[in-house]
Design an enzyme around this catalytic site. Structure first.
Site, PDB file in Angstrom:
ATOM      1  CG  ASP A 238      -1.471   1.249   1.628  1.00 33.60           C
ATOM      2  OD1 ASP A 238      -2.149   1.826   0.758  1.00 33.60           O
ATOM      3  OD2 ASP A 238      -1.265   1.729   2.766  1.00 33.60           O
TER       4      ASP A 238
ATOM      5  CG  ASP B 225      -1.437   7.876   0.928  1.00 36.66           C
ATOM      6  OD1 ASP B 225      -0.377   8.502   0.789  1.00 36.66           O
ATOM      7  OD2 ASP B 225      -2.438   8.069   0.219  1.00 36.66           O
TER       8      ASP B 225
END
Ligand code: M1P
Length: 251
Positions: free
Chosen positions: A18, A20
């Site tokens: 991922d 953020d």
């Protein structure tokens, strides 16, 4: 095979991240020491990013996209391998314009009645694979993002909004995912991050690292998917620490 399922024998492995809260502080640039750790990891395994963000935002944060084998914006509804597009679908094709307009009109109406500490512009962002809805507006400064995030923790603006949409549009088969600081994503069922796993059918191992792995978080579906060996992180520093522990090549 060691305790983490890591096999030193040559097997086809993809390590997905991922963005953020995992590789970067939300909406911030990737740091040099993270780049270094990923470069080391990439010397033994292919690496990729799977994010709810669209390609342009993703590029702002990662700088050189060639540092990754796979870039999978919008949960992998769009896919790039070594800079070349390999896949694309769209929410417009999937839902049709009439349904989309009914949904968007309702969401705008709901937001017009919200009283928040402030409002800025761009409340709905229409992306290829999802609709992003931001009650304070996406044109917030970083300070305003931080302020709204704190406010939302107390007042549950997004959670209540999502609950309302979920009930009203229960027949559309939509998923609502609160992944970032000011907004939430809406997309057809199955178009969560686990959607991208179809690109890795031929891989022996699929690893995933994310921070929003709890139920309701936008990393949850890929995190619990039987095809992945997944790890929860609490931020970029923790991601680096875990990479070094799990993949012995990383310094
Ligand atoms: O990657 C997590 C989320 O990041 C952004 O959220 P926000 O603007 O609320 O911080 C958005 O790009 C969102 O779509 C994405 O899921």
């Amino acid at each position: 095979m060691d305790k983490n399922g890591y096999n030193r024998m040559k097997q086809k492995t993809i390590v997905l991240f991922d963005l953020d809260g995992t590789l970067t502080v939300p909406r911030n640039m990737i740091k040099d020491d993270m780049k270094h750790t990923l470069k080391k990891l990439r010397s033994v395994h292919e690496i990729g990013i799977v994010s709810g963000s669209d390609l342009s935002k993703l590029k702002e944060q990662i700088g050189n996209e060639n540092n990754f084998d796979y870039i999978l914006p919008e949960n992998g509804i769009i896919g790039y391998k070594n800079g070349k597009q390999i896949f694309a679908n769209s929410i417009q094709k999937q839902l049709g314009d009439e349904t989309l307009q009914t949904f968007i009109n309702y969401a705008l109406g709901y937001m017009s009645k919200l009283i928040l500490p402030f409002k800025r512009g761009t409340f709905i962002e229409f992306r290829q694979g999802l609709i992003n809805i931001a009650p304070p507006g996406r044109n917030c400064s970083q300070a305003e993002r931080d302020e709204f995030e704190k406010y939302d923790k107390i007042h549950q603006v997004r959670t209540k909004f999502v609950e309302d949409l979920r009930q009203r549009f229960s027949d559309l088969g939509l998923v609502f995912s609160i992944g970032g600081q000011i907004s939430f994503d809406v997309f057809p069922k199955g178009w969560d991050k686990s959607f991208c796993l179809q690109h890795f059918d031929t891989y022996d191992h699929v690893y995933f690292f994310g921070d929003k792995t709890m139920e309701g978080g936008n990393d949850h579906e890929i995190f619990i998917h039987p095809r992945t060996k997944s790890f929860t992180v609490v931020g970029p520093e923790d991601t680096q620490k875990q990479i070094k522990e799990i993949f012995p090549v990383s310094p």
